[in-house]
Design a protein around this motif. Structure first.
Motif, short mmCIF file in Angstrom:
data_model
loop_
_atom_site.label_atom_id
_atom_site.label_comp_id
_atom_site.label_asym_id
_atom_site.label_seq_id
_atom_site.Cartn_x
_atom_site.Cartn_y
_atom_site.Cartn_z
N TRP A 168 0.84 -1.20 0.00
CA TRP A 168 0.00 0.00 0.00
C TRP A 168 0.87 1.25 0.00
O TRP A 168 2.06 1.21 0.30
CB TRP A 168 -0.93 0.02 1.21
N TYR A 169 0.22 2.35 -0.39
CA TYR A 169 0.86 3.66 -0.36
C TYR A 169 0.86 4.16 1.07
O TYR A 169 -0.17 4.14 1.75
CB TYR A 169 0.10 4.62 -1.28
N GLN A 170 2.01 4.61 1.55
CA GLN A 170 2.15 5.14 2.90
C GLN A 170 2.64 6.58 2.80
O GLN A 170 3.77 6.81 2.39
CB GLN A 170 3.13 4.28 3.71
N ASP A 212 6.15 6.60 0.49
CA ASP A 212 6.62 5.22 0.64
C ASP A 212 5.61 4.21 0.11
O ASP A 212 4.41 4.47 0.08
CB ASP A 212 6.89 4.89 2.12
N LYS A 234 9.03 -1.53 4.80
CA LYS A 234 9.08 -0.65 3.64
C LYS A 234 9.64 -1.39 2.43
O LYS A 234 10.63 -2.11 2.54
CB LYS A 234 9.94 0.57 3.96
#
Length: 351
Positions: free
Chosen positions: A225-227, A231, A238
């Motif tokens: 997922w997009y963090q 990131d 990561k």
């Protein structure tokens, strides 16, 4: 006016509308999302009807949330996502499928030349001389790439870099330092017209431009997922970091590049990056390995196979034709590499 927005981790939202006398008219929201009860869709359309056309995304989302019937349940849809689709319609945003995408994936090249190619190719897209391009990098030597606004002495341990034969270069985008090795890293750039991210905030554009690779990773069994802000992560740690640069010449373009950890030599990383030592000083190398979780372990695939599957995933979704750097582009890039990206004035512009 027509706007589309793929909600990160969710579904596609499509909005058709008109803007008359400064307000929204004939608003129709659609998409492949799930919504209960049925009346909620009518409520969303009604909430947007008559809204001032200059209302920002937060204001539009508030109108939608206030109008939803009690007990409304959204699957793959958010009020914020609808609001973004509206703003993209008003901004005459384009969509991924509006373009003939090109793939550049060439032989290994020096770190400074990669920095220069990013600049040149994105400028060519901005000027309309090149179609939107996905460029997959191959490295001919290990490197540390620092962000445009980072202090060189704060990020890099010069003795460690020299000991491991690591070249230090500065890129044109912001963000943090990256340690890369040829077989341990997967790096790619998207050079896209500014219209592709019209109506999106800076943060929203990161999620939007990362969405395709999240799907590609999912196809390989990696739930990522997009963090925010930049990131790509999984429950194991990561996976990647992204950075962007806006080019304002011509019609404008956005450079969005991502470095993914296929494998990692954490000991070497901590010997070269001062920021790594600072962040992990109380946790040690073991924690660094846990914090950054490589794709090699998560996919069980060779690096080349991961890249091929990413490319195939992009091609399936949006189309992708093989291309190459032109002789004119390469000449400009080589000149920039020699005069800018290998110069102490640029690399140490923030000592």
């Amino acid at each position: 006016m027509h706007g589309e927005y793929k909600v990160p981790g969710g579904k596609l939202v499509v909005v058709d509308l008109e803007s008359r006398d400064g307000v929204l008219r004939d608003v129709r929201v659609a998409g492949d999302f799930f919504l209960e009860p049925d009346e909620a869709l009518t409520a969303i359309d009604g909430a947007l009807e008559g809204a001032p056309a200059d209302t920002d995304a937060a204001g539009l989302a508030s109108r939608i949330e206030a109008a939803l019937p009690a007990g409304t349940v959204m699957y793959g849809l958010t009020a914020d996502g609808v609001a973004v689709a509206v703003r993209r319609a008003l901004a005459h945003a384009t969509d991924w499928t509006d373009y003939d995408w090109q793939l550049v994936h060439e032989q290994p090249q020096p770190p400074a030349l990669h920095m220069a190619l990013d600049q040149v190719i994105t400028e060519e897209v901005a000027l309309g001389h090149r179609s939107p391009t996905l460029r997959v990098w191959e490295w001919d030597s290990p490197a540390v790439i620092i962000g445009s606004f980072q202090s060189l002495r704060n990020e890099v341990e010069p003795e460690g870099a020299a000991r491991h034969g690591v070249t230090v270069v500065r890129r044109i985008s912001g963000g943090g330092a990256m340690f890369v090795e040829a077989e341990n890293t997967i790096t790619y750039s998207l050079s896209v017209p500014a219209s592709l991210v019209s109506g999106l905030s800076f943060a929203e554009s990161y999620a939007y431009l990362d969405d395709w690779v999240l799907n590609a990773l999912g196809d390989m069994g990696v739930r990522a997922w997009y963090q925010p802000l930049n990131d790509i992560a999984s429950k194991e740690g990561k996976i990647a970091g992204a950075a962007q640069k806006r080019v304002v010449m011509g019609e404008g373009a956005v450079l969005h590049h991502v470095t993914m950890s296929y494998d990692i030599d954490a000991d070497k990383m901590l010997d070269v990056l001062r920021i790594g030592k600072e962040k992990m000083s109380d946790k040690g190398t073991t924690s660094m390995k846990k914090r950054v979780d490589p794709l090699r372990r998560q996919t069980g695939l060779p690096r080349a196979d991961v890249i091929d599957r990413m490319i195939d995933s992009f091609r399936t979704r949006y189309g992708l034709a093989r291309s190459q750097v032109t002789s004119e582009e390469m000449a400009r890039a080589e000149h920039l590499a020699a005069t800018k990206f290998t110069s102490p004035e640029w690399t140490a512009r923030i000592p």
